[in-house]
Structures are given as structure tokens and as C-alpha cells.
Design a protein around this motif. Structure first.
Motif, PDB file in Angstrom:
ATOM      1  N   TYR A 148       6.302   0.610  15.361  1.00  0.00           N
ATOM      2  CA  TYR A 148       4.774   1.015  15.714  1.00  0.00           C
ATOM      3  C   TYR A 148       4.932   2.731  15.844  1.00  0.00           C
ATOM      4  O   TYR A 148       4.573   3.611  15.463  1.00  0.00           O
ATOM      5  N   PHE A 149       5.854   2.768  17.095  1.00  0.00           N
ATOM      6  CA  PHE A 149       6.035   3.952  17.535  1.00  0.00           C
ATOM      7  C   PHE A 149       6.980   5.248  16.643  1.00  0.00           C
ATOM      8  O   PHE A 149       6.292   6.342  16.501  1.00  0.00           O
ATOM      9  N   VAL A 150       7.995   4.679  16.031  1.00  0.00           N
ATOM     10  CA  VAL A 150       8.501   5.572  15.160  1.00  0.00           C
ATOM     11  C   VAL A 150       7.799   5.808  13.934  1.00  0.00           C
ATOM     12  O   VAL A 150       7.649   7.236  13.464  1.00  0.00           O
ATOM     13  N   GLY A 151       6.962   4.888  13.370  1.00  0.00           N
ATOM     14  CA  GLY A 151       6.248   5.283  12.305  1.00  0.00           C
ATOM     15  C   GLY A 151       5.226   6.179  12.667  1.00  0.00           C
ATOM     16  O   GLY A 151       4.893   7.100  11.696  1.00  0.00           O
ATOM     17  N   ARG A 152       4.441   6.114  13.809  1.00  0.00           N
ATOM     18  CA  ARG A 152       3.490   7.200  14.089  1.00  0.00           C
ATOM     19  C   ARG A 152       4.202   8.614  14.303  1.00  0.00           C
ATOM     20  O   ARG A 152       3.440   9.488  13.988  1.00  0.00           O
ATOM     21  N   GLY A 156       5.721   9.652   6.915  1.00  0.00           N
ATOM     22  CA  GLY A 156       6.487   9.597   5.855  1.00  0.00           C
ATOM     23  C   GLY A 156       5.927   8.626   4.844  1.00  0.00           C
ATOM     24  O   GLY A 156       4.710   7.969   5.035  1.00  0.00           O
ATOM     25  N   PRO A 157       6.803   8.091   3.811  1.00  0.00           N
ATOM     26  CA  PRO A 157       6.285   7.300   2.617  1.00  0.00           C
ATOM     27  C   PRO A 157       5.850   6.015   3.277  1.00  0.00           C
ATOM     28  O   PRO A 157       6.408   5.293   4.179  1.00  0.00           O
ATOM     29  N   LYS A 158       4.670   5.421   2.739  1.00  0.00           N
ATOM     30  CA  LYS A 158       4.276   4.008   3.034  1.00  0.00           C
ATOM     31  C   LYS A 158       5.273   3.023   2.703  1.00  0.00           C
ATOM     32  O   LYS A 158       5.764   3.289   1.586  1.00  0.00           O
ATOM     33  N   LEU A 159       5.329   1.961   3.472  1.00  0.00           N
ATOM     34  CA  LEU A 159       6.281   0.677   3.196  1.00  0.00           C
ATOM     35  C   LEU A 159       5.600   0.055   2.022  1.00  0.00           C
ATOM     36  O   LEU A 159       6.182  -0.610   1.232  1.00  0.00           O
ATOM     37  N   ALA A 160       4.130  -0.377   2.211  1.00  0.00           N
ATOM     38  CA  ALA A 160       3.580  -1.410   1.261  1.00  0.00           C
ATOM     39  C   ALA A 160       2.034  -0.994   1.507  1.00  0.00           C
ATOM     40  O   ALA A 160       1.091  -1.828   2.179  1.00  0.00           O
ATOM     41  N   PRO A 161       1.698   0.297   0.979  1.00  0.00           N
ATOM     42  CA  PRO A 161       0.064   0.760   1.210  1.00  0.00           C
ATOM     43  C   PRO A 161      -0.957  -0.244   0.374  1.00  0.00           C
ATOM     44  O   PRO A 161      -2.102  -0.058   1.072  1.00  0.00           O
ATOM     45  N   ARG A 162      -0.406  -1.014  -0.392  1.00  0.00           N
ATOM     46  CA  ARG A 162      -1.432  -1.968  -0.941  1.00  0.00           C
ATOM     47  C   ARG A 162      -1.770  -3.002   0.028  1.00  0.00           C
ATOM     48  O   ARG A 162      -2.757  -3.656  -0.119  1.00  0.00           O
ATOM     49  N   SER A 164      -0.419  -3.207   3.591  1.00  0.00           N
ATOM     50  CA  SER A 164      -0.779  -2.758   4.871  1.00  0.00           C
ATOM     51  C   SER A 164      -0.469  -1.279   4.961  1.00  0.00           C
ATOM     52  O   SER A 164       0.558  -0.647   5.218  1.00  0.00           O
ATOM     53  N   PRO A 165      -1.681  -0.350   4.690  1.00  0.00           N
ATOM     54  CA  PRO A 165      -1.596   1.068   4.717  1.00  0.00           C
ATOM     55  C   PRO A 165      -1.032   1.820   5.706  1.00  0.00           C
ATOM     56  O   PRO A 165      -0.592   2.759   5.682  1.00  0.00           O
ATOM     57  N   GLY A 166      -0.758   1.112   7.093  1.00  0.00           N
ATOM     58  CA  GLY A 166      -0.307   1.912   8.245  1.00  0.00           C
ATOM     59  C   GLY A 166       0.939   1.948   8.324  1.00  0.00           C
ATOM     60  O   GLY A 166       1.460   2.716   9.052  1.00  0.00           O
ATOM     61  N   LYS A 167       1.825   1.167   7.553  1.00  0.00           N
ATOM     62  CA  LYS A 167       3.213   0.869   7.772  1.00  0.00           C
ATOM     63  C   LYS A 167       4.003   1.849   6.768  1.00  0.00           C
ATOM     64  O   LYS A 167       3.740   2.016   5.993  1.00  0.00           O
ATOM     65  N   THR A 168       4.908   2.405   7.459  1.00  0.00           N
ATOM     66  CA  THR A 168       5.825   3.412   7.009  1.00  0.00           C
ATOM     67  C   THR A 168       7.093   3.104   6.812  1.00  0.00           C
ATOM     68  O   THR A 168       7.771   1.990   7.603  1.00  0.00           O
ATOM     69  N   PHE A 215       3.309 -10.436   5.445  1.00  0.00           N
ATOM     70  CA  PHE A 215       2.750 -11.580   4.680  1.00  0.00           C
ATOM     71  C   PHE A 215       1.420 -11.960   5.154  1.00  0.00           C
ATOM     72  O   PHE A 215       0.589 -11.998   4.560  1.00  0.00           O
ATOM     73  N   GLU A 216       1.472 -11.895   6.499  1.00  0.00           N
ATOM     74  CA  GLU A 216       0.194 -12.053   7.092  1.00  0.00           C
ATOM     75  C   GLU A 216      -1.075 -11.146   6.853  1.00  0.00           C
ATOM     76  O   GLU A 216      -2.343 -11.460   6.375  1.00  0.00           O
ATOM     77  N   SER A 217      -0.617  -9.857   6.684  1.00  0.00           N
ATOM     78  CA  SER A 217      -1.571  -8.801   6.126  1.00  0.00           C
ATOM     79  C   SER A 217      -1.865  -8.944   4.873  1.00  0.00           C
ATOM     80  O   SER A 217      -3.256  -8.719   4.531  1.00  0.00           O
ATOM     81  N   PHE A 218      -1.186  -9.345   3.873  1.00  0.00           N
ATOM     82  CA  PHE A 218      -1.325  -9.937   2.634  1.00  0.00           C
ATOM     83  C   PHE A 218      -2.557 -10.859   2.599  1.00  0.00           C
ATOM     84  O   PHE A 218      -3.600 -10.892   1.873  1.00  0.00           O
ATOM     85  N   ILE A 219      -2.124 -11.824   3.375  1.00  0.00           N
ATOM     86  CA  ILE A 219      -3.263 -13.172   3.476  1.00  0.00           C
ATOM     87  C   ILE A 219      -4.615 -12.611   4.107  1.00  0.00           C
ATOM     88  O   ILE A 219      -5.732 -12.956   3.262  1.00  0.00           O
TER      89      ILE A 219
END
Length: 277
Positions: A148-152, A156-162, A164-168, A215-219
């Protein structure tokens, strides 16, 4: 401090105290926590996926299966939990195929049932199981917090924008590194030694925990919900809090089963596998 933040902090403290106390004592106390987690996860899964609306009788079967697993974890130390889970999943798959039901039913039984079974198996009844459980906690919590803190900070590039848009990617890498470092420090502190095997396992568990989060974000995105439930004041639901933990437990438990099957050493515990005993 807002009232919402106060609720979040209070809930987090209560949960941490309950889980860590049960982890310390082990035995029945921890098995009750593992069983309760399985039941609450299935409740949230069936609510999110609207299982009762899709097929009331199939959902009732899912509840029976999870309750049997929970009871076995509590009263019989999980001796029959894996056979019950396997039989329930096979039966659920047949229900889906024969009645054109929802695939979310066997998925929910597997996800909830394996959550309780794997967590209880990792803790087991000995001191090695206690350390193994702390090892899993260290990996998951360090991964979650630092990602969370490093990503903020780095973005940079998103990990899985479709999903969980917040994860990098920066957060994922930072979280993985911190998860490996935290669990390695714990291992060194307890055993005064650290093997490449344990570092590699920590890496795999950290990755697994982040996959669980996605996975939970997807659900939730699939069914258009923000939180898995409102069981925890200020924190949403149980699945929201343990999504990374359950996947890390899945990985540790299943990798141990694969190892025992391949080597024929059926008496190897999860702790022995994690630390290379």
C-alpha cells in the motif's frame, strides 16, 4: 480523529488481540477461530454471489458442508475435514452439471472450507506450528502494508487495472520484498538460521497473498459490491480482511501436500515444510 477511523482502529485492535491470543494458545482456541472463519467466509461468499436466490437447496447443501467441516475442526481436530471437503465439492459439481446450477457453489465450498482447514493445519498443536503461523502472518501483513505505502509513494504502471485500479507493480514488488524480509527476520530470530528454501517459500506465499487480494477484488467487481459484508465495523467483511491470508494459507497447505505426495513422507507438517526441517 473521525468516528469512522476510531471504529476501524478499535476493530483492528480487537481482531488482532483475538487472533494472536488464539494463535498463542493453539489447540481448541485456534480451531474455533479457524472454524468461525470458514463459516463467516461462506456466509459472505453466498451473500455476494446471491447463492440462495440462484438455488436455495444448493446453497443449503453448501451450508451443511461448511458446518460439518467447522464442527469437525472444533471437536475432532480436523481429522475428517479434507474428506468432507472433497466429497462436498464433488457433490456440488454434480449438482451444477445435473441441474445447470451456478459454479459459484463449489467455488464457495472450496474457498471457505479450505480456509479453515489450511489455517488449522498450519497452526497444528506444537510450537513449530505456532512459529509457522506467525511466519504466515509476517509474510501477509508485511506484504499488505508495504504494498500500500510503496504503491502510493512510487505509483507507476497498474498491476491489474480492470480488477483493482489502485494496485501498482511497484506496490506489488515492494510488498513482496517486505514480506520476504519480515518473515526472514522472524525465522532468524527464532531459529538463528535462514535457508534459501524458506526465503523461496516466503516469496511464493507473498505472491499468493497478493493473488488472493486480486481474486476477492474480482469477485466483488463481478457482483458489483464494495465490501464483502458489514460484519466488522469500519472494515467491511471478513473476506475483505483475510483475502491475502487465506491464499497464503492455501499455498502453504497445498504445497506441503504436494511435497508429501512426491516424497512419500506423509508425516511432514506444514511447519517442517516451511522451514526445511
Amino acid at each position: 480523529m473521525s468516528a469512522e477511523l476510531k471504529r476501524r482502529i478499535a476493530s483492528a485492535v480487537v481482531l488482532a488481540v483475538v487472533v494472536l491470543t488464539a494463535t498463542w494458545y493453539g489447540g481448541l482456541a485456534f480451531r474455533i477461530v479457524a472454524a468461525a472463519m470458514a463459516v463467516l467466509i461462506y456466509y459472505e461468499w453466498s451473500t455476494i454471489t446471491r447463492a440462495a436466490e440462484r438455488d436455495f437447496r444448493a446453497n443449503a447443501f453448501g451450508w451443511v458442508a461448511i458446518l460439518l467441516i467447522a464442527i469437525d475442526l472444533v471437536v475432532d481436530d480436523g481429522a475428517l475435514s479434507v474428506p468432507i471437503l472433497g466429497g462436498a465439492i464433488v457433490t456440488a459439481l454434480l449438482l451444477v452439471l445435473l441441474r445447470k446450477g451456478s459454479w459459484w457453489l463449489p467455488g464457495g465450498i472450496l474457498y471457505a472450507g479450505l480456509s479453515g482447514i489450511s489455517l488449522a493445519a498450519i497452526r497444528a498443536e506444537d510450537q513449530a506450528g505456532f512459529v509457522a503461523t506467525l511466519f504466515i502472518f509476517a509474510v501477509v501483513w508485511a506484504t499488505d502494508i508495504l504494498a500500500y505505502f510503496v504503491g502510493r509513494a512510487l505509483k507507476g504502471p497498474k498491476l491489474a487495472p480492470r480488477i483493482s485500479p489502485g494496485k501498482t507493480w511497484s506496490g506489488a514488488i515492494g510488498g513482496t520484498v517486505s514480506g520476504v524480509v519480515a518473515s526472514s527476520a522472524l525465522t532468524l530470530g527464532v531459529f538463528s538460521r535462514l535457508s534459501a528454501w524458506t526465503v523461496a517459500i516466503a516469496f511464493l506465499l507473498s505472491v499468493a497473498s497478493q493473488i488472493g487480494d486480486l481474486f476477492e477484488s474480482f469477485i466483488k467487481r463481478r457482483f458489483g459490491v464494495k465490501d464483502s459484508s458489514h460484519l466488522i465495523p469500519g472494515h467491511g467483511g471478513v473476506m475483505d480482511r483475510v483475502d491475502g491470508l487465506v491464499f497464503a494459507c492455501f499455498a502453504a497447505f497445498l504445497l506441503t501436500l504436494v511435497y508429501t505426495a512426491m516424497t512419500g513422507h506423509l508425516d511432514v507438517s506444514v511447519a517442517s515444510f516451511l522451514f526445511g526441517f
